[in-house]
Design an enzyme around this catalytic site. Structure first.
Site, PDB file in Angstrom:
ATOM      1  N   TYR A 121       0.822  -1.223   0.000  1.00 46.48           N
ATOM      2  CA  TYR A 121       0.000   0.000   0.000  1.00 46.48           C
ATOM      3  C   TYR A 121       0.850   1.265   0.000  1.00 46.48           C
ATOM      4  O   TYR A 121       0.475   2.284  -0.588  1.00 46.48           O
ATOM      5  CB  TYR A 121      -1.005  -0.029   1.169  1.00 46.48           C
ATOM      6  CG  TYR A 121      -2.184  -0.895   0.804  1.00 46.48           C
ATOM      7  CD1 TYR A 121      -2.257  -2.227   1.204  1.00 46.48           C
ATOM      8  CD2 TYR A 121      -3.186  -0.403  -0.032  1.00 46.48           C
ATOM      9  CE1 TYR A 121      -3.310  -3.034   0.803  1.00 46.48           C
ATOM     10  CE2 TYR A 121      -4.243  -1.205  -0.434  1.00 46.48           C
ATOM     11  CZ  TYR A 121      -4.294  -2.516  -0.029  1.00 46.48           C
ATOM     12  OH  TYR A 121      -5.330  -3.322  -0.443  1.00 46.48           O
ATOM     13  N   ASP A 171      -7.840   6.021  -4.889  1.00 45.66           N
ATOM     14  CA  ASP A 171      -6.702   6.914  -5.144  1.00 45.66           C
ATOM     15  C   ASP A 171      -6.962   8.368  -4.756  1.00 45.66           C
ATOM     16  O   ASP A 171      -6.033   9.174  -4.717  1.00 45.66           O
ATOM     17  CB  ASP A 171      -6.287   6.820  -6.638  1.00 45.66           C
ATOM     18  CG  ASP A 171      -7.446   7.109  -7.598  1.00 45.66           C
ATOM     19  OD1 ASP A 171      -7.510   6.480  -8.676  1.00 45.66           O
ATOM     20  OD2 ASP A 171      -8.306   7.961  -7.270  1.00 45.66           O
ATOM     21  N   HIS A 178     -14.872   1.562  -1.611  1.00 42.63           N
ATOM     22  CA  HIS A 178     -13.826   0.621  -1.191  1.00 42.63           C
ATOM     23  C   HIS A 178     -12.785   1.276  -0.299  1.00 42.63           C
ATOM     24  O   HIS A 178     -11.692   0.743  -0.107  1.00 42.63           O
ATOM     25  CB  HIS A 178     -13.151   0.009  -2.435  1.00 42.63           C
ATOM     26  CG  HIS A 178     -14.080  -0.885  -3.204  1.00 42.63           C
ATOM     27  ND1 HIS A 178     -13.795  -1.335  -4.476  1.00 42.63           N
ATOM     28  CD2 HIS A 178     -15.296  -1.392  -2.902  1.00 42.63           C
ATOM     29  CE1 HIS A 178     -14.798  -2.098  -4.906  1.00 42.63           C
ATOM     30  NE2 HIS A 178     -15.727  -2.137  -3.979  1.00 42.63           N
ATOM     31  N   CYS A 196      -2.964   3.927  20.546  1.00 38.37           N
ATOM     32  CA  CYS A 196      -3.275   2.907  21.570  1.00 38.37           C
ATOM     33  C   CYS A 196      -2.260   1.770  21.530  1.00 38.37           C
ATOM     34  O   CYS A 196      -2.312   0.848  22.339  1.00 38.37           O
ATOM     35  CB  CYS A 196      -4.686   2.348  21.339  1.00 38.37           C
ATOM     36  SG  CYS A 196      -4.795   1.112  20.022  1.00 38.37           S
ATOM     37  N   SER A 211     -14.718  -2.878 -14.729  1.00 37.16           N
ATOM     38  CA  SER A 211     -14.931  -4.169 -15.409  1.00 37.16           C
ATOM     39  C   SER A 211     -16.230  -4.811 -14.941  1.00 37.16           C
ATOM     40  O   SER A 211     -16.681  -5.811 -15.486  1.00 37.16           O
ATOM     41  CB  SER A 211     -13.763  -5.111 -15.102  1.00 37.16           C
ATOM     42  OG  SER A 211     -13.630  -5.257 -13.688  1.00 37.16           O
ATOM     43  N   GLU A 219     -13.777  -1.308 -23.552  1.00 36.61           N
ATOM     44  CA  GLU A 219     -14.174  -2.709 -23.770  1.00 36.61           C
ATOM     45  C   GLU A 219     -15.580  -2.981 -23.230  1.00 36.61           C
ATOM     46  O   GLU A 219     -16.055  -2.275 -22.343  1.00 36.61           O
ATOM     47  CB  GLU A 219     -13.191  -3.641 -23.032  1.00 36.61           C
ATOM     48  CG  GLU A 219     -11.763  -3.581 -23.582  1.00 36.61           C
ATOM     49  CD  GLU A 219     -10.774  -4.305 -22.650  1.00 36.61           C
ATOM     50  OE1 GLU A 219      -9.567  -4.071 -22.812  1.00 36.61           O
ATOM     51  OE2 GLU A 219     -11.228  -5.060 -21.761  1.00 36.61           O
TER      52      GLU A 219
HETATM   53  N1  APR Z   1     -11.298   4.889 -19.638  1.00 31.89           N
HETATM   54  C1  APR Z   1     -12.348   4.117 -19.237  1.00 31.89           C
HETATM   55  N2  APR Z   1     -12.234   2.806 -18.927  1.00 31.89           N
HETATM   56  C2  APR Z   1     -11.006   2.262 -19.028  1.00 31.89           C
HETATM   57  C3  APR Z   1      -9.864   2.993 -19.426  1.00 31.89           C
HETATM   58  C4  APR Z   1     -10.062   4.360 -19.743  1.00 31.89           C
HETATM   59  N3  APR Z   1      -9.024   5.129 -20.170  1.00 31.89           N
HETATM   60  N4  APR Z   1      -8.789   2.151 -19.422  1.00 31.89           N
HETATM   61  C5  APR Z   1      -9.244   0.942 -19.013  1.00 31.89           C
HETATM   62  N5  APR Z   1     -10.574   1.003 -18.789  1.00 31.89           N
HETATM   63  C6  APR Z   1     -11.480  -0.053 -18.312  1.00 31.89           C
HETATM   64  C7  APR Z   1     -11.046  -1.452 -18.621  1.00 31.89           C
HETATM   65  O1  APR Z   1     -11.552  -1.864 -19.883  1.00 31.89           O
HETATM   66  C8  APR Z   1     -11.734  -2.233 -17.472  1.00 31.89           C
HETATM   67  O2  APR Z   1     -13.046  -2.633 -17.865  1.00 31.89           O
HETATM   68  O3  APR Z   1     -11.477   0.050 -16.910  1.00 31.89           O
HETATM   69  C9  APR Z   1     -11.832  -1.215 -16.347  1.00 31.89           C
HETATM   70  C10 APR Z   1     -10.912  -1.497 -15.185  1.00 31.89           C
HETATM   71  O4  APR Z   1     -11.343  -2.697 -14.609  1.00 31.89           O
HETATM   72  P1  APR Z   1     -10.595  -3.246 -13.302  1.00 31.89           P
HETATM   73  O5  APR Z   1      -9.123  -3.169 -13.509  1.00 31.89           O
HETATM   74  O6  APR Z   1     -11.246  -4.556 -12.965  1.00 31.89           O
HETATM   75  O7  APR Z   1     -10.942  -2.177 -12.162  1.00 31.89           O
HETATM   76  P2  APR Z   1     -12.298  -2.040 -11.361  1.00 31.89           P
HETATM   77  O8  APR Z   1     -13.484  -2.415 -12.186  1.00 31.89           O
HETATM   78  O9  APR Z   1     -12.291  -0.685 -10.749  1.00 31.89           O
HETATM   79  O10 APR Z   1     -12.116  -3.123 -10.185  1.00 31.89           O
HETATM   80  C11 APR Z   1     -13.135  -3.133  -9.211  1.00 31.89           C
HETATM   81  O11 APR Z   1     -11.894  -4.721  -7.928  1.00 31.89           O
HETATM   82  O12 APR Z   1      -9.813  -5.343  -7.325  1.00 31.89           O
HETATM   83  C12 APR Z   1     -10.958  -4.768  -6.856  1.00 31.89           C
HETATM   84  O13 APR Z   1     -11.242  -3.225  -5.129  1.00 31.89           O
HETATM   85  C13 APR Z   1     -10.696  -3.372  -6.397  1.00 31.89           C
HETATM   86  O14 APR Z   1     -12.035  -1.409  -6.739  1.00 31.89           O
HETATM   87  C14 APR Z   1     -11.468  -2.525  -7.399  1.00 31.89           C
HETATM   88  C15 APR Z   1     -12.536  -3.477  -7.880  1.00 31.89           C
END
Ligand code: APR
Length: 237
Positions: free
Chosen positions: A58, A96, A111, A142, A181, A207
């Site tokens: 972290y 972040d 989160h 503490c 995602s 995607e």
């Molecule tokens: N603009 C928009 N979307 C984007 C971009 C961009 N420039 N670049 C990538 N992506 C998309 C990808 O296609 C993907 O679908 O962002 C998504 C990122 O997915 P993850 O990496 O799975 O992140 P997230 O969905 O935030 O994960 C959810 O999972 O690991 C845990 O706690 C963690 O908060 C996180 C949670």
């Protein structure tokens, strides 16, 4: 032109909105989880087994996030809040802090946050922005170990935060799903809840995702490139 008074918009963002700020996503190629078994660095068991390893992970994420700035996508959502006020609700899975840095004032951090710590014993929780951390096993006044105030796998989201996000998803007429995602629950369920409640759902993601079938519109682009235009479109209605 002022937006229609009944306009209620909500948004769920994920790591993708911070990708253009230089922060690694989790599941893309080269994603954060590729280098670190989740079980070791993002679970209560991992922290109990090796708090030093978890704090090293972290501290590295804090150092990286501290060197990144909000991008046009974050700023567009801050502008949307400025225009709609309480009729806009932003829920993020990101830890972040870039939405707050971009000027969003009301951010539901589903989160948790890299910039908050909490005590493993006495319930203390507070901001900790020192980068790098002065010690990699920070302790509470503490005497007990402090932990990142992050929701780890297997842990419940802060109830009142998630309930506020669910309430916004149920009462909005437009729900934006940006840069996620859509594979982690219960955050991803917010988009389905919005769709079930009659909202239009727009997805911004290069995607397709498991949420795409619930969306009325999918903008296959990076958030930084298109969110400004989408906000203009929303405010012009
Ligand atoms: N603009 C928009 N979307 C984007 C971009 C961009 N420039 N670049 C990538 N992506 C998309 C990808 O296609 C993907 O679908 O962002 C998504 C990122 O997915 P993850 O990496 O799975 O992140 P997230 O969905 O935030 O994960 C959810 O999972 O690991 C845990 O706690 C963690 O908060 C996180 C949670």
């Amino acid at each position: 032109m002022a937006p229609a008074p009944e306009r209620r918009v909500a948004a769920l963002t994920g790591a993708g909105i911070s990708a253009e700020s230089g922060i690694a996503t989790f599941r893309g190629s080269g994603g954060l989880w590729e280098n670190h078994p989740v079980e070791e660095v993002a679970t209560p068991g991992g922290f109990a087994r090796d708090p030093l390893l978890v704090w090293r992970f972290y501290d590295a994420r804090r150092r990286q996030a501290a060197s990144c700035s909000p991008n046009a996508g974050h700023r567009a959502l801050a502008r949307l809040e400025g225009a709609l006020g309480g009729r806009f609700t932003l829920a993020t899975q990101n830890v972040d802090g870039l939405h707050l840095l971009a000027g969003s004032r009301r951010v539901l951090e589903l989160h948790g946050s890299l910039w908050r710590v909490r005590c493993t014993r006495c319930g203390y929780a507070g901001e900790e922005r020192t980068v790098p951390l002065p010690t990699l096993s920070p302790r509470c006044a503490c005497g007990a170990l402090l932990r990142p105030d992050i929701v780890w796998f297997g842990e419940a989201l802060p109830t009142e935060v998630f309930e506020a996000a669910a309430e916004a998803a149920e009462s909005c007429d437009l729900f934006l799903v940006v840069g996620t995602s859509g594979v982690v629950e219960p955050a991803a369920s917010l988009a389905r809840l919005a769709a079930r409640s009659g909202a239009k759902v727009w997805e911004v993601n290069p995607e397709a995702t498991p949420l795409t079938p619930f969306c009325d519109r999918s903008v296959r682009s990076g958030a930084g490139a298109v969110l400004d235009e989408l906000v203009d479109e929303i405010l012009a209605r």
